[in-house]
Design an enzyme around this catalytic site. Sequence first.
Site, short mmCIF file in Angstrom:
data_model
loop_
_atom_site.label_atom_id
_atom_site.label_comp_id
_atom_site.label_asym_id
_atom_site.label_seq_id
_atom_site.Cartn_x
_atom_site.Cartn_y
_atom_site.Cartn_z
N SER A 1 141.32 72.26 64.81
CA SER A 1 139.93 71.86 64.98
C SER A 1 139.09 71.93 63.72
O SER A 1 138.04 71.29 63.65
CB SER A 1 139.28 72.72 66.06
OG SER A 1 139.32 74.09 65.71
N LYS B 1 136.34 67.40 75.03
CA LYS B 1 136.39 66.55 73.84
C LYS B 1 136.47 65.08 74.28
O LYS B 1 135.49 64.50 74.69
CB LYS B 1 137.58 66.93 72.96
CG LYS B 1 137.33 68.14 72.05
CD LYS B 1 137.24 69.44 72.76
CE LYS B 1 137.11 70.61 71.81
NZ LYS B 1 136.93 71.89 72.52
N ASN C 1 132.23 66.06 69.75
CA ASN C 1 133.63 65.90 70.15
C ASN C 1 133.84 64.73 71.11
O ASN C 1 134.94 64.57 71.66
CB ASN C 1 134.12 67.18 70.83
CG ASN C 1 134.25 68.34 69.86
OD1 ASN C 1 134.69 68.18 68.74
ND2 ASN C 1 133.84 69.52 70.30
N GLU D 1 148.29 74.75 67.85
CA GLU D 1 147.42 73.67 68.31
C GLU D 1 148.08 72.35 67.92
O GLU D 1 148.66 72.23 66.84
CB GLU D 1 146.04 73.77 67.67
CG GLU D 1 145.26 75.01 68.08
CD GLU D 1 143.90 75.08 67.41
OE1 GLU D 1 143.25 74.03 67.26
OE2 GLU D 1 143.49 76.19 67.02
N HIS E 1 142.85 78.74 67.18
CA HIS E 1 141.47 78.85 67.66
C HIS E 1 141.15 80.29 68.07
O HIS E 1 142.03 81.05 68.47
CB HIS E 1 141.27 77.91 68.84
CG HIS E 1 139.85 77.71 69.23
ND1 HIS E 1 139.21 78.51 70.15
CD2 HIS E 1 138.94 76.79 68.83
CE1 HIS E 1 137.96 78.09 70.29
NE2 HIS E 1 137.76 77.06 69.51
N ASP F 1 148.13 74.00 72.40
CA ASP F 1 146.75 73.71 72.75
C ASP F 1 146.48 72.25 72.36
O ASP F 1 146.50 71.90 71.18
CB ASP F 1 145.82 74.66 72.00
CG ASP F 1 144.36 74.50 72.41
OD1 ASP F 1 143.97 73.38 72.82
OD2 ASP F 1 143.60 75.47 72.31
N HIS G 1 142.25 68.79 71.07
CA HIS G 1 141.78 67.65 70.29
C HIS G 1 142.76 66.48 70.29
O HIS G 1 142.58 65.53 69.53
CB HIS G 1 141.49 68.09 68.85
CG HIS G 1 140.32 69.02 68.74
ND1 HIS G 1 139.02 68.58 68.71
CD2 HIS G 1 140.26 70.37 68.69
CE1 HIS G 1 138.20 69.62 68.64
NE2 HIS G 1 138.93 70.72 68.62
#
Length: 385
Positions: free
Chosen positions: A171, A230, A40, A167, A126, A196, A199
Amino acid sequence: MSTTSPLHQRLATHLAKREAEGTRRRLSLPSENLVDFSSNDYLGLARSPTLRQALQAGMQQEDAGSTGSRLLTGNSAAAEALETHLSQFHRAEAALLFNSGYAANLGFFAAVPRRGDTIFYDEASHASVKDGIRGSFATAYSFRHNDVADLERRLPRATGAVFVAVEALYSMDGDIAPLRELAALCQQRELYLVVDEAHTNGLYGPHGAGLVAELGLENDVFARVLTFGKALGSQGAAVAGPAVLHDYLLNFSRPFIYTTAPAPYTVATLAAAYQLLPTLDTERQRLFALSDYLKSTLNAVPGLHVPANSHVIHPVFFPTSPGPEAVKQVAGAAQAAGFDVRAIVAPTVPAGTERLRLIVHAYNTEAEIDRLAGVLGKISIHTDL
């Protein structure tokens, strides 16, 4: 205690079932000799000499250990200064540090939604979001992935304060949430949007402030979970949002209250990484260009498919579901050829959607992508995939 006890046998039975399904997890050591298409570390900060030098300078006056939770002896001026910087950088009223993105999601969802409230969450959310929801007494419903219309159809079930959990970038599929549409719906219906940004933090937005900031939605999102493991090349996370949320979490979020504070080393690393973020616009643009190049290159290989809507994270699918063992064999063959490529299988993703998961970094090259495409093409041609 005897290893033939009923509990030992039950644990062994579950492990044997995973083994038979080809989904048993094991730890493995990273190899320094493989070309990285798995970590990541999007911007290379985890390996940055500049960050290492800044960290060494920042740690000269710091102790090594945390000594306790932040509500007892573990708080520090450095941690509070970092939280102030985070709130300014991400254009939020306040930010509260957590030891990981998992702890931040667990800490938010188990504390803020209460009995009588309702949580709607994207079905691809997640595990940390789902585990946090399980710790809440609120009623929860999933909605179809990235389907705002399906979310809207489910809203009549809601009672109390209503939270929508998504998110920014998912992911396992690498696709982006329709944040503008979600924010508009939440504003119209007086819902609390929770995003979230694990990423997208460090990659999108002004100087890497995130996708919410890129879209100008800071005032439309109730809470953002900003993960540092990440693109920031470190560990930990923060929940950014209203000042009242900061104080509420400090008082009621058990993963914050009852855990040792982040070590001074971690706080110093994050402070140095955030000072570097505004200087990394070139790396971010290179990352996005390489991401597009990887998609087009792999999609030209017979037997491989990378979804057009993936960003930075790229799932690689095969024409038919090959099963977990076959995908693991492909990943193993790619590793033997010099590339750190990982298989993702159930239960991390639904059975039947096994895939390779490729992550592009600013330090990768087009030549490396070309070589990887050649290797994967030969592997898929010479297997039953």
